[in-house]
Motif scaffolding. Structure first.
Motif, PDB file in Angstrom:
ATOM      1  N   CYS A   1       0.853  -1.200   0.000  1.00 63.34           N
ATOM      2  CA  CYS A   1       0.000   0.000   0.000  1.00 63.34           C
ATOM      3  C   CYS A   1       0.889   1.250   0.000  1.00 63.34           C
ATOM      4  O   CYS A   1       0.536   2.275  -0.582  1.00 63.34           O
TER       5      CYS A   1
ATOM      6  N   TYR B   1       1.704   8.959  -4.699  1.00 66.57           N
ATOM      7  CA  TYR B   1       0.799   8.804  -5.841  1.00 66.57           C
ATOM      8  C   TYR B   1      -0.654   8.940  -5.401  1.00 66.57           C
ATOM      9  O   TYR B   1      -1.498   9.413  -6.127  1.00 66.57           O
ATOM     10  N   ALA B   2      -0.918   8.508  -4.165  1.00 66.17           N
ATOM     11  CA  ALA B   2      -2.305   8.422  -3.683  1.00 66.17           C
ATOM     12  C   ALA B   2      -2.412   9.112  -2.318  1.00 66.17           C
ATOM     13  O   ALA B   2      -1.401   9.407  -1.694  1.00 66.17           O
TER      14      ALA B   2
ATOM     15  N   LEU C   1      -3.036   8.492   4.280  1.00 65.22           N
ATOM     16  CA  LEU C   1      -4.147   7.770   4.909  1.00 65.22           C
ATOM     17  C   LEU C   1      -4.168   7.838   6.439  1.00 65.22           C
ATOM     18  O   LEU C   1      -4.989   7.183   7.065  1.00 65.22           O
TER      19      LEU C   1
ATOM     20  N   VAL D   1      -7.571   8.993   7.330  1.00 63.46           N
ATOM     21  CA  VAL D   1      -8.595   8.661   6.333  1.00 63.46           C
ATOM     22  C   VAL D   1      -9.979   8.522   6.968  1.00 63.46           C
ATOM     23  O   VAL D   1     -10.994   8.877   6.358  1.00 63.46           O
TER      24      VAL D   1
ATOM     25  N   ARG E   1     -12.078  11.539   6.950  1.00 61.88           N
ATOM     26  CA  ARG E   1     -12.668  11.923   5.655  1.00 61.88           C
ATOM     27  C   ARG E   1     -13.749  10.964   5.208  1.00 61.88           C
ATOM     28  O   ARG E   1     -14.720  11.356   4.585  1.00 61.88           O
TER      29      ARG E   1
ATOM     30  N   TRP F   1     -17.796   3.378   3.616  1.00 64.47           N
ATOM     31  CA  TRP F   1     -17.290   3.883   2.338  1.00 64.47           C
ATOM     32  C   TRP F   1     -15.980   3.170   2.012  1.00 64.47           C
ATOM     33  O   TRP F   1     -15.761   2.703   0.891  1.00 64.47           O
ATOM     34  N   ILE F   2     -15.093   3.081   3.004  1.00 65.78           N
ATOM     35  CA  ILE F   2     -13.780   2.444   2.789  1.00 65.78           C
ATOM     36  C   ILE F   2     -13.974   0.980   2.400  1.00 65.78           C
ATOM     37  O   ILE F   2     -13.330   0.465   1.489  1.00 65.78           O
TER      38      ILE F   2
ATOM     39  N   TYR G   1     -13.937   6.259  -8.832  1.00 65.00           N
ATOM     40  CA  TYR G   1     -13.373   7.413  -9.538  1.00 65.00           C
ATOM     41  C   TYR G   1     -13.089   7.039 -10.974  1.00 65.00           C
ATOM     42  O   TYR G   1     -11.927   6.935 -11.361  1.00 65.00           O
TER      43      TYR G   1
ATOM     44  N   ARG H   1      -9.941   8.232 -13.449  1.00 66.29           N
ATOM     45  CA  ARG H   1      -8.845   8.893 -12.722  1.00 66.29           C
ATOM     46  C   ARG H   1      -7.734   7.905 -12.397  1.00 66.29           C
ATOM     47  O   ARG H   1      -7.750   6.774 -12.846  1.00 66.29           O
TER      48      ARG H   1
ATOM     49  N   TYR I   1      -7.952  -5.252  -4.959  1.00 64.20           N
ATOM     50  CA  TYR I   1      -7.491  -6.394  -4.175  1.00 64.20           C
ATOM     51  C   TYR I   1      -8.670  -7.321  -3.952  1.00 64.20           C
ATOM     52  O   TYR I   1      -9.812  -6.882  -3.939  1.00 64.20           O
TER      53      TYR I   1
ATOM     54  N   PHE J   1      -6.292   1.377  10.321  1.00 55.66           N
ATOM     55  CA  PHE J   1      -6.413   2.838  10.116  1.00 55.66           C
ATOM     56  C   PHE J   1      -6.861   3.516  11.410  1.00 55.66           C
ATOM     57  O   PHE J   1      -6.382   4.588  11.754  1.00 55.66           O
TER      58      PHE J   1
HETATM   59  C1  HEC Z   1      -1.125   1.437  -7.458  1.00 55.69           C
HETATM   60  C2  HEC Z   1      -1.281   2.425  -6.422  1.00 55.69           C
HETATM   61  C3  HEC Z   1      -2.070   2.053  -5.168  1.00 55.69           C
HETATM   62  C4  HEC Z   1      -1.857   1.035  -4.272  1.00 55.69           C
HETATM   63  C5  HEC Z   1      -0.779  -0.039  -4.321  1.00 55.69           C
HETATM   64  C6  HEC Z   1      -2.858   1.188  -3.232  1.00 55.69           C
HETATM   65  N1  HEC Z   1      -3.654   2.253  -3.488  1.00 55.69           N
HETATM   66 FE1  HEC Z   1      -5.149   2.961  -2.309  1.00 55.69          FE
HETATM   67  N2  HEC Z   1      -5.540   4.447  -3.646  1.00 55.69           N
HETATM   68  C7  HEC Z   1      -4.816   4.655  -4.823  1.00 55.69           C
HETATM   69  C8  HEC Z   1      -5.359   5.833  -5.495  1.00 55.69           C
HETATM   70  C9  HEC Z   1      -4.843   6.414  -6.793  1.00 55.69           C
HETATM   71  C10 HEC Z   1      -6.415   6.316  -4.677  1.00 55.69           C
HETATM   72  C11 HEC Z   1      -7.282   7.551  -4.889  1.00 55.69           C
HETATM   73  C12 HEC Z   1      -8.127   7.500  -6.106  1.00 55.69           C
HETATM   74  C13 HEC Z   1      -8.393   8.918  -6.564  1.00 55.69           C
HETATM   75  O1  HEC Z   1      -8.483   9.835  -5.742  1.00 55.69           O
HETATM   76  O2  HEC Z   1      -8.500   9.098  -7.766  1.00 55.69           O
HETATM   77  C14 HEC Z   1      -6.498   5.421  -3.537  1.00 55.69           C
HETATM   78  C15 HEC Z   1      -7.399   5.582  -2.491  1.00 55.69           C
HETATM   79  C16 HEC Z   1      -7.446   4.795  -1.356  1.00 55.69           C
HETATM   80  C17 HEC Z   1      -8.350   4.989  -0.250  1.00 55.69           C
HETATM   81  C18 HEC Z   1      -9.370   6.115  -0.142  1.00 55.69           C
HETATM   82  C19 HEC Z   1      -8.633   7.335   0.364  1.00 55.69           C
HETATM   83  C20 HEC Z   1      -9.397   8.616   0.315  1.00 55.69           C
HETATM   84  O3  HEC Z   1      -9.057   9.514   1.065  1.00 55.69           O
HETATM   85  O4  HEC Z   1     -10.299   8.734  -0.502  1.00 55.69           O
HETATM   86  C21 HEC Z   1      -8.085   4.007   0.660  1.00 55.69           C
HETATM   87  C22 HEC Z   1      -8.762   3.791   1.999  1.00 55.69           C
HETATM   88  C23 HEC Z   1      -7.027   3.193   0.110  1.00 55.69           C
HETATM   89  N3  HEC Z   1      -6.665   3.696  -1.110  1.00 55.69           N
HETATM   90  C24 HEC Z   1      -6.483   2.079   0.751  1.00 55.69           C
HETATM   91  C25 HEC Z   1      -5.456   1.311   0.218  1.00 55.69           C
HETATM   92  C26 HEC Z   1      -4.940   0.120   0.861  1.00 55.69           C
HETATM   93  C27 HEC Z   1      -5.419  -0.419   2.194  1.00 55.69           C
HETATM   94  C28 HEC Z   1      -3.966  -0.381   0.038  1.00 55.69           C
HETATM   95  C29 HEC Z   1      -3.150  -1.635   0.213  1.00 55.69           C
HETATM   96  C30 HEC Z   1      -3.874  -2.856   0.541  1.00 55.69           C
HETATM   97  C31 HEC Z   1      -3.859   0.507  -1.109  1.00 55.69           C
HETATM   98  N4  HEC Z   1      -4.783   1.514  -0.958  1.00 55.69           N
HETATM   99  C32 HEC Z   1      -2.972   0.334  -2.149  1.00 55.69           C
HETATM  100  C33 HEC Z   1      -3.751   3.921  -5.282  1.00 55.69           C
HETATM  101  C34 HEC Z   1      -3.217   2.814  -4.668  1.00 55.69           C
END
Ligand code: HEC
Length: 152
Positions: free
Chosen positions: A58, A71-72, A75, A78, A81, A86-87, A98, A101, A107, A121
């Motif tokens: 992550c 990139y993202a 958290l 989080v 927000r 939602w999560i 999204y 985007r 997963y 979290f």
């Molecule tokens: C390849 C990149 C990538 C990986 C790896 C990734 N994420 Fe994300 N995640 C994103 C992106 C991009 C967004 C936001 C999408 C947007 O705003 O367009 C996001 C958004 C989120 C959000 C919502 C956050 C918000 O404030 O809206 C959560 C919760 C989240 N990810 C959890 C996880 C978890 C838990 C993992 C690992 C199991 C993980 N992510 C792995 C790219 C990734």
């Protein structure tokens, strides 16, 4: 100009003073850590979330407590927000939220695993971080950047 003996005294005094301050700060950190990180609340569910967080990279896209990649979204806060429901829905099917985007990996987590991530979290959010992060106003940023609005 300092004489040689004054310079030696200055050096020794400074070294002793700052060594004591360093020691005191170290002991203070050790003393405060269990309460500030609320270590006792780290139960099985939180540990499962932590394990999934590490194993699924992550942090390759997100930051938590400022650590990770950019990139993202960060958290740490989080749950301020987003509602846990939602999560849950987002992690089950991120692409639905999204369209068009940046993408998050889809997963294949079980409900139990998602609960673990949410518990993780929640645990992270409970750490007393002296107010970090000063929650970057994500919504404002998204509005300003003219991207699609956030769907709650
Ligand atoms: C390849 C990149 C990538 C990986 C790896 C990734 N994420 Fe994300 N995640 C994103 C992106 C991009 C967004 C936001 C999408 C947007 O705003 O367009 C996001 C958004 C989120 C959000 C919502 C956050 C918000 O404030 O809206 C959560 C919760 C989240 N990810 C959890 C996880 C978890 C838990 C993992 C690992 C199991 C993980 N992510 C792995 C790219 C990734």
């Amino acid at each position: 100009m300092l004489s040689k003996s004054q310079a030696r005294l200055f050096f020794l005094g400074g070294t002793i003073l700052f060594s004591l301050i360093f020691l005191w700060l170290t002991l203070d950190t050790i003393r405060q850590t269990p309460a500030r990180t609320h270590m006792a609340a780290m139960d099985e569910q939180v540990l499962l979330g932590r394990k999934l967080w590490d194993e699924n990279n992550c942090m390759g896209c997100h930051t938590i407590l400022g650590e990770g990649a950019y990139y993202a979204p960060e958290l740490t806060n989080v749950l301020d927000r987003k509602h846990p429901e939602w999560i849950r829905a987002f992690i089950r099917n991120p692409q639905a939220f999204y369209p068009g985007r940046r993408k998050m990996v889809a997963y294949d987590f079980t409900d139990e695993e998602i609960d673990g991530l949410i518990a993780w979290f929640r645990w992270v959010q409970g750490i007393d971080t002296n107010g970090f992060p000063k929650d970057p106003p994500l919504r404002e940023w998204i509005k300003d950047s003219g991207q699609a609005s956030v769907k709650e």
